[in-house]
Write an enzyme that holds these catalytic residues in place. Structure first.
Site, PDB file in Angstrom:
ATOM      1  N   GLU A 193       0.489  -4.331  -2.786  1.00 16.30           N
ATOM      2  CA  GLU A 193       0.505  -2.785  -2.433  1.00 16.30           C
ATOM      3  C   GLU A 193      -1.092  -1.909  -3.217  1.00 16.30           C
ATOM      4  OE1 GLU A 193       3.533  -0.397  -4.973  1.00 16.30           O
ATOM      5  OE2 GLU A 193       5.269  -0.956  -3.552  1.00 16.30           O
ATOM      6  N   GLU A 210      10.308  -6.232  -2.190  1.00 12.95           N
ATOM      7  CA  GLU A 210      11.279  -5.376  -3.033  1.00 12.95           C
ATOM      8  C   GLU A 210      12.049  -4.041  -2.531  1.00 12.95           C
ATOM      9  OE1 GLU A 210       8.221  -3.254  -5.799  1.00 12.95           O
ATOM     10  OE2 GLU A 210       6.433  -4.616  -5.596  1.00 12.95           O
TER      11      GLU A 210
END
Ligand code: BG6
Length: 479
Positions: free
Chosen positions: A175, A373
């Site tokens: 991320e 995720e």
């Protein structure tokens, strides 16, 4: 990724959120070791050093460092085909700039990987999941300094060699796209990614652009390095993406939606298309941001294209529109969608958003995708029989898996795995809370630091076990 390979059902965890043992076996201090617990309303406090009397949740985590065998056995019992772990850079190079690695740190991850393989679980290894040695921030200015790219590559090389032949799937960064702040909660985002507070940065725009560029460059160089060490390595990068829908069919709102959904995609473009995108360089130039792409950098972008894309998906939002001032802003930018319910932490629940995103990303890059995720943070209660009936979590996951299946079977998206976030309760990244639980496995640890750390299966444990048994692969007769 071969077509006949099993679908990678499993989970994702990150070192600083579960390992604990923050100062054992030669580990250095990493950026998250300086962050206290917060709540959704009160942000986590970011300290200069470890201060007495303050509570730092990463210091103990859920003690995965000592209990990994027990935890992996539970994952294996659920039938996991894959587990995504992260390596804490500060275990390998405690300060980040040493010449030789800390062998005890290396050995820990070798043992974890061996344990996974012994249990038939494919390790997927993230090299940077918010775990930078603090020394690199204090002495070098973090990713603003190009020297940090070399330190990172040195660390990557150590791990590529140490786990050669055992780990096939690598992730360069988790991320990094959140580096461009979108809300007032931006300090925690720039901190977890680069160890620097947004509000304290001088020349914010320039600093953020430099960090983002250097991290993107580090990623492509790491991809190339991984391929050089072992040509069978498959290397991806993980992005946390949030589609921002248009409020309605007003063309301006549709335009805003495109812009806001796309605003962080320039990093993915750079990692997949063989060059840092011209449109971003022009945007930087117009905004007075100085960035030089050298010939050596150009070559690195050509040589370090990703093999796959990792997608973290939790929620969607609505793009800003004229007159939206009174609307509630979401944590990841955009505003709340009135059609959607939210989790207790204000994250909008939108299963269709996952199908949307899978299509969006696949059509743009035509690369295999893995969902790295997806999950629901919720408060769990133990009932009088000692059980945890987490039907809300089952419902959330079921709906998302259905949409993923549609994307694969009906839209022909090449998605090779689904890794649920937080298969075992762990410390929340944004708040540091334990009560924001994601797991199939409950951990007896509370925000007041009480608890035995005992592990206990929730209702969702058996449910996920059945899903994995039932859906070994998603085949489409026409494909
Ligand atoms: C992702 C991160 O953005 O979100 C994880 O990669 C994080 O590290 C997850 O835990 C959920 O966020 P939170 O704040 O609920 O833990």
């Amino acid at each position: 990724m071969k077509k006949d390979e099993l679908f990678l059902w499993g989970g994702s965890i990150a070192a600083h959120q579960c390992e604990g043992a923050w100062n054992q076996d030669g580990k250095g201090i990493a950026i998250m070791d300086l962050v206290t617990q917060g709540t959704y309303e009160i942000p986590r406090e970011i300290c200069q050093t470890v201060e007495k009397g303050k509570y730092y949740p990463s210091h103990d985590g859920i003690d995965f460092y000592h209990r990994y065998k027990e935890d992996i056995a539970l994952f294996a019992e659920m039938g996991f085909k894959a587990l995504r772990i992260s390596i804490d850079w500060s275990r390998i190079y405690p300060k980040g700039d040493e010449e030789t690695p800390n062998q005890l740190g290396v050995q820990f991850y070798q043992k974890v990987v061996d344990e996974l393989l012994k249990n038939g679980i494919e390790p997927i290894v993230t090299l940077y999941h918010f775990e930078m040695p603090v020394h690199l921030v204090k002495s070098y200015g973090s990713w603003t300094n190009r020297k940090v790219i070399d330190f990172y590559l040195n660390y990557c090389q150590t791990m590529f060699e140490a786990l050669k032949g055992k780990v096939r799937y690598w992730v360069t960064f988790n991320e990094m796209n959140h580096i461009d702040p979108q809300t007032e909660a931006s300090d925690i985002f720039t901190y977890i990614i680069a160890g620097l507070k947004y509000t304290e940065m001088e020349n914010q725009k320039q600093t953020l652009a430099t960090i983002s560029y250097n991290m993107t460059l580090a990623s492509v160089k790491a991809v190339n390095l991984a391929h050089t060490v072992d040509s069978s390595n498959q290397v991806g990068c993980v992005f946390g993406l949030t589609p921002a829908y248009p409020l309605n069919c007003d063309p301006q709102n549709a335009m805003n939606s495109l812009k806001e959904t796309d605003r962080e995609f320039y990093q993915i473009d750079a990692m997949c298309m063989g060059k840092f995108p011209e449109y971003k360089l022009k945007e930087y130039h117009v905004n007075g941001i100085d960035l030089v792409v050298s010939d050596a950098d150009k070559l690195a972008f050509q040589q370090g294209k990703l093999d796959f894309i990792g997608l973290n998906y939790y929620s969607s939002s609505v793009a800003h529109y004229e007159g939206d001032d009174d609307n509630e802003e979401t944590l990841f930018g955009g505003i709340q969608n009135p059609y959607l319910k939210q989790s207790k932490w204000g994250w909008a629940i939108d299963p269709i958003g996952l199908r949307y995103l899978l299509n969006y990303v696949y059509r743009r890059y035509a690369l295999p995708i893995i969902i790295t995720e997806n999950g629901l943070g919720a408060i769990d209660q133990i009932d009088e029989n000692g059980e945890i009936q987490d039907d809300y979590r089952i419902e959330y996951l079921q709906q998302h898996i259905e949409q993923m299946e549609k994307a694969i079977v009906e839209d022909y998206v090449e998605c090779f795995g689904y890794l649920m976030w937080g298969p075992i309760d762990l410390v929340s990244a944004t708040t540091g809370e334990m009560k924001k639980r994601y797991g199939f496995i409950y951990v007896d640890k509370n925000d007041d630091q009480t608890g035995t750390l005992e592990r206990r299966k929730k209702k969702s444990f058996n449910w996920f076990q059945e899903i994995i048994k039932e859906k070994t692969s998603f085949t489409n007769e026409n494909v």
